[in-house]
Design a protein around this motif. Structure first.
Motif, PDB file in Angstrom:
ATOM      1  N   THR A  90      -2.150   4.676   4.174  1.00 20.02           N
ATOM      2  CA  THR A  90      -2.553   5.767   3.269  1.00 20.02           C
ATOM      3  C   THR A  90      -2.979   7.018   4.044  1.00 20.02           C
ATOM      4  N   PHE A  91      -3.611   6.854   5.211  1.00 17.62           N
ATOM      5  CA  PHE A  91      -4.025   8.036   5.975  1.00 17.62           C
ATOM      6  C   PHE A  91      -2.813   8.734   6.600  1.00 17.62           C
ATOM      7  N   TYR A 106       0.792  -1.234   0.000  1.00 23.79           N
ATOM      8  CA  TYR A 106       0.000   0.000   0.000  1.00 23.79           C
ATOM      9  C   TYR A 106       0.820   1.277   0.000  1.00 23.79           C
ATOM     10  N   LEU A 107       2.080   1.172   0.290  1.00 20.00           N
ATOM     11  CA  LEU A 107       2.937   2.338   0.437  1.00 20.00           C
ATOM     12  C   LEU A 107       3.169   3.083  -0.877  1.00 20.00           C
ATOM     13  N   ALA A 156      -3.884  -1.270   6.085  1.00 17.37           N
ATOM     14  CA  ALA A 156      -3.903  -0.693   4.743  1.00 17.37           C
ATOM     15  C   ALA A 156      -4.340   0.770   4.806  1.00 17.37           C
ATOM     16  N   VAL A 157      -5.391   1.035   5.573  1.00 14.56           N
ATOM     17  CA  VAL A 157      -5.889   2.411   5.683  1.00 14.56           C
ATOM     18  C   VAL A 157      -4.873   3.285   6.416  1.00 14.56           C
ATOM     19  N   GLU A 174       0.221   8.762   5.417  1.00 12.47           N
ATOM     20  CA  GLU A 174       0.819   9.508   4.304  1.00 12.47           C
ATOM     21  C   GLU A 174       0.002  10.763   4.004  1.00 12.47           C
ATOM     22  N   GLY A 175      -1.324  10.594   4.030  1.00 13.80           N
ATOM     23  CA  GLY A 175      -2.228  11.695   3.705  1.00 13.80           C
ATOM     24  C   GLY A 175      -2.119  12.852   4.685  1.00 13.80           C
TER      25      GLY A 175
END
Lengths: 231, 231, 231, 231, 231, 231
Positions: free
Chosen positions: D208-209, D25-26, D204-205, D211-212
């Motif tokens: 991404t969060f 996911y990265l 997984a979330v 990073e976000g």
């Protein structure tokens, strides 16, 4: 239909005022029965007064059942004996504090409650939560004026009450003001003009909502909670 | 110190049982005053019974104040007249329903409440919410057995109660069981063994907590809500 | 019975003060075991300190189980390691912050919490919500004085603390003040007089409630949440 | 940017699986630092395990600050040490349990949480309330399978887990399923097909969060609660 | 992947600014589709504006489904049409008001929301409660400046906004500030420096979270609530 | 007085039924204006339908203002466009779903809501929470019968609906049943007899409450939330 309005305290002045307010809002075909309490208090201030006044309220409802009363109104902002009354009534039973909050929550995003004595703040706040209006009730405030002094017709008092209400409404960002004390009814019109906001007097709403519930064919549920205890 | 325990109903059997339970938990230097209500009811089932029993409870507290009582216990799971009693008492006033929930919330993540009659479910649920235990109280359930029948010493009844409690605890995933009816006190030990869970009898806890609050130098606040009305 | 009181921090002064307070409230037949943490902190300020101090608290409970301790008190207003401690203890485990709120909620309609550092406000607010006192807790406030400075005996500091507490209680319309920091215990009497309100020191209450729960035959539930993990 | 993912337990298999999931996911320009706890536990089951594992999590964050880590992920559904970690981190710190609930609440009206052990139910329920998802979280359920057994690749186990999840989702009327245990990640795809519902794997979330949040220029607030204690 | 960002109002300036912000935060491999509403309003102020703007938002989502859009962002702090949009979208749909609150709740213990008009306060407060952030949202405040005036680049306005935000954050003891109006995006950097707090612009977070949900394999649940009505 | 009743959908049969129900409950001196939506839907099922139907509801209110309408009723259990409508109306605006819950909460301790489609459950549950009835609303359930099929007069359907309602009321321990779909109005009497409980049809209550609010001199607050946006 027949509506019984019960003033839980013994004040004759208050009872007369209640009768007058009812007359103004009642449907032509509704018969009115106004009763008052017999526990020796001229005002209900706090839980203790309320507890002592409740048996008198219940006695009136018991008589009312024999007289075929279709709906009951408890004319005290504390809704003295409301749950107990429902156990022995067939028709709907509403308190003026309760319906005032119901009405207010349909007229603006949040309301403030104004009462006479600081002792009553928690009673009303606790009722607001119980009825479901924790979010809608932005604050409960006391005038710190004895209930009976509110009957004076005095320009200074009028102005003081208006200013106090203004301050409360501003602090709470309230969109509706609820009068949390029957003695404040006479200031409703004045406050509505001064604040430019709906100001709810529970008694007026209670009359029309009690009529409404009855007309809509509704009565107090006799399942579980409000079923009379079998003895 | 002096503790007054008030049974809001008139049942002599219940009062005797209360006295016996108190004797088992009381500190040696505490003087016990057991009183019972005078409203003609042998059990409190619902709001109406509670309302009629309250003035009797309050009268005992008023006498207690003259006798120098240091703390009061209202020995009914409904906590009959609790808020009103605090207005006239100097020392702490606790209800057995209330302290049972407080204790239970310190012993497990969530508790179930077991009462006798379905009429009482909402009274207890409403109290649980008011005291702050909406999340900890996983359910309130009724045995649907008249309070007074609980006094029978009957193997079938014992088994039925145990099984019912088991079912409740399983359904609610409860970690503690609270007895929400003074008449259930006699089943506490039996249920604790059967369920392998802490089972809370409010009266035992009320004795020790009332002593504890007094020993810790605490009394009922006389600011606003529980201040006596000025008349 | 045997009670273990665990001060999660390493301050000797605090530990001595805890021992002294316990002596004042303990029943004659209770044996006291006072322990203190070993994570190198002289005060617990916030989540990080609490997390580092928790293993030390748990180690003491593990030893306590071997010594037959009947009840545990965590003597920090943050209730450091409370839930974890319950997993390994047989008897009841209470935190002084927790029982202080329980007691306060039985003495007045709403309470304020006073702590030393702003960092601790959210910890206490979050605990208040978790325990069920979201409505009863009218506010959590910080003195913004380092915990250790509270040990100074200084007239100016005394007066400053009293005035600050007065301001808080007025703003929150609080009826009870809860001391949310063990270092504030020494100001309890002074504040009670100044504010004319019950002021709750959790440690005093914790001693009597822990004794009470044990005397009432209660222990930590071993169903689900507080059952030791099987390994 | 640099993300540190901390597995609070010592399981090498779990750590390897975490590393693999992260890789999937990265973002290409994110550098990954995977760390694992050192408190001797191969799984975190309940508050006690969580408390013992927390200091190890915090130590990694302290090292991470020296290495210029921009965001941290705590890779346990219990969000071990989340609040404490925020006090010492500059960048955002998220737990996989927390972000899974955040994500689920944006995908359906209510979600169910599935965990391995009954001991964890209250930890997760309590977190759900604390994060604000009391209404969105329709239920938390346990498989009653040891965390480590979930690593077996067994058709019967697969089928049992699918059926159990189906039952839960049906009972709760859940619209999203949240995996409340890192060991369940490997069942995500299978469950999504079986249930025909979004199934959220927090890791997984979280990638991404985290990073976000960093890309959106956000970091942990250093006002009050998450400010490092001054010493 | 393909993201559609829908500005529910017709302001060209706002749409251009949205496009610019998106460009700054978007992943290189994400295709951006920016759309704006067609109901004739240059800003959304209150429920009425929101209701009239919603059909336009929905129309764009319907087109988006045909174009294979993977995630949608509603670029208004009121999250105009969010629930309705989810019924017709396959991929995730997020509102910038919603994700801003989600992000803020992961960065500090409580946040304040700043909007342009007093009319919007209740819309945002009501959303905060609905999403679960009743406790985290310490206050919602209005600048009382028309949304469109915020586009002026004026030193006095800049200073006034900073001071107002400072006052709000202080009053609420907020640890994060959420910009509750797309027109405030341009002040984010300035406020972050002035307040020394994270300041959340929902659009930046929405871009990264929407990408994140998609990358994590998640879509809108089609069980019950967000299933398209069968016709 | 003049009341406008707006059916947000286009079903002629529903509109006729609404007109008939109104006639049965209306005061003799109230003039009735029945209107129906124009968005092409014969029933409102979920958020999307509601969003598309809202502009039509608002247009009728705008016309109503010109015609001197004193109170508005939105005749859909979802209360389509309620908040938006209040921004442009002078008099009170009530939804039939809303007033039904208000009434039910005054007649029993808790109520169940029965609707047609599963898609509507969350809409109603979310409304119940927003209005304050999270505790009073014990459950929301769907018949899983298309709204329009409810118009069939079929003995099997009648029996099925009664049994389904019985099951719901039993499961929820509900004391009042609220009909959460206008199409269920015709089953009210039948259900009241079958269940031996008050069954609330929002339309009947809405008529009498809307009249009541107007008679009590109340209108929609024009402070903040429901003030028209200045343009």
């Amino acid at each position: 239909m027949k509506i019984m309005v019960i003033n839980p305290n013994e004040s004759q002045a208050m009872t007369a005022m209640i009768e007058k307010t009812c007359a103004a809002y009642l449907s032509p075909d509704t018969q009115l029965y106004v009763r008052y309490g017999g526990a020796g208090m001229n005002s209900i201030e706090g839980f203790y007064d309320g507890a002592l006044a409740t048996p008198g309220v219940l006695r009136h409802i018991e008589y009312g059942e024999k007289d075929g009363i279709n709906a009951y109104i408890i004319a005290c902002a504390d809704d003295t004996g409301l749950d107990a009354g429902r156990e022995i009534a067939t028709g709907p039973v509403v308190g003026i504090g309760q319906v005032a909050m119901h009405a207010a929550s349909m007229l603006g995003a949040q309301f403030s409650l104004l009462t006479a004595q600081r002792k009553s703040i928690h009673v009303l706040k606790s009722n607001a939560r119980r009825y479901g209006f924790a979010n809608q009730c932005a604050g409960v405030h006391a005038l710190d004026i004895p209930v009976l002094d509110l009957e004076a017709d005095d320009a200074d008092l009028n102005e003081a009450i208006s200013q106090h209400a203004q301050h409360i409404v501003h602090t709470d960002a309230a969109e509706v003001l609820v009068l949390g004390c029957a003695g404040l009814s006479r200031y409703r019109k004045q406050l509505e003009v001064y604040l430019n906001l709906p100001v709810v007097d529970g008694l007026a709403v209670a009359i029309t909502f009690a009529e409404g519930l009855f007309k809509a064919g509704l009565s107090t549920s006799k399942a579980n909670t409000y079923r009379r205890a079998a003895r």
